[in-house]
Design a protein around this motif. Structure first.
Motif, PDB file in Angstrom:
ATOM      1  N   THR A   9       0.494  -1.184   0.370  1.00 16.30           N
ATOM      2  CA  THR A   9       0.051   0.257   0.293  1.00 16.30           C
ATOM      3  C   THR A   9       0.860   1.165  -0.205  1.00 16.30           C
ATOM      4  O   THR A   9       0.451   2.025  -0.282  1.00 16.30           O
ATOM      5  CB  THR A   9      -0.790  -0.138   1.379  1.00 16.30           C
ATOM      6  OG1 THR A   9      -0.435  -0.453   2.568  1.00 16.30           O
ATOM      7  CG2 THR A   9      -1.826  -0.952   1.169  1.00 16.30           C
ATOM      8  N   GLY A  33      -2.017  -2.111   8.303  1.00 14.58           N
ATOM      9  CA  GLY A  33      -3.593  -2.316   7.752  1.00 14.58           C
ATOM     10  C   GLY A  33      -3.294  -0.128   8.488  1.00 14.58           C
ATOM     11  O   GLY A  33      -4.390  -0.015   8.593  1.00 14.58           O
ATOM     12  N   ARG A  34      -2.510  -0.138   8.489  1.00 12.91           N
ATOM     13  CA  ARG A  34      -2.380   1.275   9.054  1.00 12.91           C
ATOM     14  C   ARG A  34      -2.227   2.738   7.845  1.00 12.91           C
ATOM     15  O   ARG A  34      -2.259   3.830   8.341  1.00 12.91           O
ATOM     16  CB  ARG A  34      -1.076   1.644   9.897  1.00 12.91           C
ATOM     17  CG  ARG A  34      -1.392   0.726  11.111  1.00 12.91           C
ATOM     18  CD  ARG A  34       0.398   0.623  12.342  1.00 12.91           C
ATOM     19  NE  ARG A  34       0.231   0.355  13.474  1.00 12.91           N
ATOM     20  CZ  ARG A  34       1.379   0.336  14.153  1.00 12.91           C
ATOM     21  NH1 ARG A  34       2.148   0.382  13.567  1.00 12.91           N
ATOM     22  NH2 ARG A  34       1.367  -1.153  15.122  1.00 12.91           N
ATOM     23  N   THR A  35      -2.020   2.074   6.403  1.00 14.03           N
ATOM     24  CA  THR A  35      -1.285   2.990   5.693  1.00 14.03           C
ATOM     25  C   THR A  35      -2.749   2.548   4.127  1.00 14.03           C
ATOM     26  O   THR A  35      -2.401   1.420   4.341  1.00 14.03           O
ATOM     27  CB  THR A  35      -0.416   3.445   5.331  1.00 14.03           C
ATOM     28  OG1 THR A  35       0.438   1.925   4.551  1.00 14.03           O
ATOM     29  CG2 THR A  35       0.648   3.806   6.077  1.00 14.03           C
ATOM     30  N   ARG A  37      -5.308   3.018   3.742  1.00 13.31           N
ATOM     31  CA  ARG A  37      -6.974   2.428   3.911  1.00 13.31           C
ATOM     32  C   ARG A  37      -7.435   2.271   2.919  1.00 13.31           C
ATOM     33  O   ARG A  37      -8.171   0.924   2.553  1.00 13.31           O
ATOM     34  CB  ARG A  37      -7.724   2.494   5.335  1.00 13.31           C
ATOM     35  CG  ARG A  37      -6.515   1.770   6.039  1.00 13.31           C
ATOM     36  CD  ARG A  37      -6.964   2.485   7.874  1.00 13.31           C
ATOM     37  NE  ARG A  37      -6.518   2.088   8.742  1.00 13.31           N
ATOM     38  CZ  ARG A  37      -6.472   2.367   9.779  1.00 13.31           C
ATOM     39  NH1 ARG A  37      -7.737   3.147  10.817  1.00 13.31           N
ATOM     40  NH2 ARG A  37      -5.637   2.201  10.671  1.00 13.31           N
ATOM     41  N   GLU A  38      -7.715   3.515   2.215  1.00 11.30           N
ATOM     42  CA  GLU A  38      -9.168   3.802   0.871  1.00 11.30           C
ATOM     43  C   GLU A  38      -8.094   2.968  -0.285  1.00 11.30           C
ATOM     44  O   GLU A  38      -8.888   3.091  -1.039  1.00 11.30           O
ATOM     45  CB  GLU A  38      -8.546   5.602   0.962  1.00 11.30           C
ATOM     46  CG  GLU A  38      -7.531   5.739  -0.040  1.00 11.30           C
ATOM     47  CD  GLU A  38      -6.131   5.613   0.608  1.00 11.30           C
ATOM     48  OE1 GLU A  38      -5.076   6.370   0.195  1.00 11.30           O
ATOM     49  OE2 GLU A  38      -6.180   5.459   1.619  1.00 11.30           O
ATOM     50  N   ARG A  45      -7.471  -8.384   2.613  1.00  6.33           N
ATOM     51  CA  ARG A  45      -6.465  -8.087   3.757  1.00  6.33           C
ATOM     52  C   ARG A  45      -6.634  -8.689   4.620  1.00  6.33           C
ATOM     53  O   ARG A  45      -7.438  -8.517   5.114  1.00  6.33           O
ATOM     54  CB  ARG A  45      -6.505  -6.322   3.954  1.00  6.33           C
ATOM     55  CG  ARG A  45      -6.512  -5.214   2.570  1.00  6.33           C
ATOM     56  CD  ARG A  45      -6.434  -4.265   3.071  1.00  6.33           C
ATOM     57  NE  ARG A  45      -6.347  -2.810   2.140  1.00  6.33           N
ATOM     58  CZ  ARG A  45      -5.843  -1.701   2.236  1.00  6.33           C
ATOM     59  NH1 ARG A  45      -4.428  -1.267   3.229  1.00  6.33           N
ATOM     60  NH2 ARG A  45      -5.866  -1.422   1.292  1.00  6.33           N
TER      61      ARG A  45
END
Length: 319
Positions: A9, A33-35, A37-38, A45
């Motif tokens: 990501t 899952g911290r960056t 997300r869009e 995921r």
């Protein structure tokens, strides 16, 4: 093909996922899952953390291939391999040309050039340890997966979403036009590979199930710092005049202080090009980066002199 991407990501990983989806691969992401997300709302995921060794989400999963864009220390490879025990598909590690030993460099080196000694005594990723830690990662991937291992060694990667700003500095500076301070040699060679070209190579290697090691460098035609500035100016519709300033007067990305280091930008990409590495024209890469940079409202860059600092350098050069 079911593809697991460890990371995916940020910059290179983002390009790989985008290209894999365009080629119809069934992609799944593993990360914190911290960056981003869009990004990729259609992609499943699995949440985990390589920093803490949390790979529980991978238990029982089966994939045809794995792309590892986020292994920086050998522990990452060891723990991922243990979590993927039984995976018999291809494992592709995105490494770096920083694995090569600069003390034994020579112009136009290929993939069999001497590497640094592997670093296993630290997990501190610094400019001094980065390449040697990646050597250890490469060795461990090959030891675990054998002929099912593939290693891709990118050089400097350029393109939209680049968090390093190394190429973006040149694009943004050239877009302002005028006299441009250069604390280096206009004739110095430089190599950058477009992130989209790198991603296409990765996807192709997986689809073709190719083993081996590939230096992913670009552009297709050799370029110098003067040529880089000209390409960026052409992309922006401006003109620049390079002005030599004292070496070391400012930290400008991609400038090598010592001519003896020029072989760092002299890698050969013959093997990668034979395997499908494309060559986006440098002007097009610069044009796309300029558009992206403007879309994000041109935030302060992480590298390079500010306009005010450069102006001082240019005034000093006139004295």
């Amino acid at each position: 093909m079911r593809l697991l991407v460890l990371g995916g990501t940020s910059f290179v990983g983002r390009a790989v996922v985008t290209d894999a989806l365009a080629h119809g691969l069934d992609v799944m992401l593993f990360g914190r899952g911290r960056t981003g997300r869009e990004l990729f709302p259609q992609v499943p995921r699995l949440l985990g953390d390589r920093g803490t060794g949390d790979y529980a989400a991978l238990a029982g999963g089966r994939w045809d291939a794995v792309v590892d864009v986020s292994a920086y220390v050998p522990r990452h490879v060891e723990e991922a391999g243990a979590a993927l025990e039984g995976h018999d598909g291809r494992y592709l590690l995105v490494s770096t040309i920083s694995v090569y030993d600069p003390a034994r460099a020579a112009p136009q080196l290929a993939e069999d050039a001497p590497r640094l000694p592997a670093e296993r005594g630290t997990e501190a990723v610094t400019p001094e340890t980065y390449g040697a830690l990646k050597v250890a990662c490469e060795d461990d991937v090959r030891a675990r997966y054998g002929d099912a291992a593939t290693v891709v060694r990118p050089g400097i990667v350029a393109g939209p979403h680049d968090p390093t700003d190394r190429f973006t500095y040149w694009v943004r500076r050239a877009a302002r036009g005028g006299r441009m301070a250069l604390p280096g040699r206009p004739e110095q060679p430089v190599q950058v590979v477009d992130s989209r070209d790198l991603a296409r190579l990765v996807t192709g290697l997986l689809v073709d199930d190719r083993p081996g090691t590939y230096d992913a460098v670009g552009p297709a035609e050799p370029v110098t710092l003067a040529g880089l500035a000209a390409a960026c100016a052409e992309a922006a519709g401006t003109r620049v005049e390079l002005v030599r300033v004292a070496p070391g007067a400012a930290a400008v990305p991609l400038v090598l202080g010592d001519p003896a280091a020029d072989p760092l930008f002299g890698r050969r990409a013959d093997r990668a090009r034979a395997a499908g590495l494309t060559g986006t024209p440098l002007v097009q890469t610069a044009r796309d980066v300029l558009s992206w940079d403007r879309d994000r409202a041109e935030p302060p860059l992480a590298v390079g002199p500010t306009p005010e600092q450069e102006a001082a350098l240019l005034r000093a050069a006139q004295r």
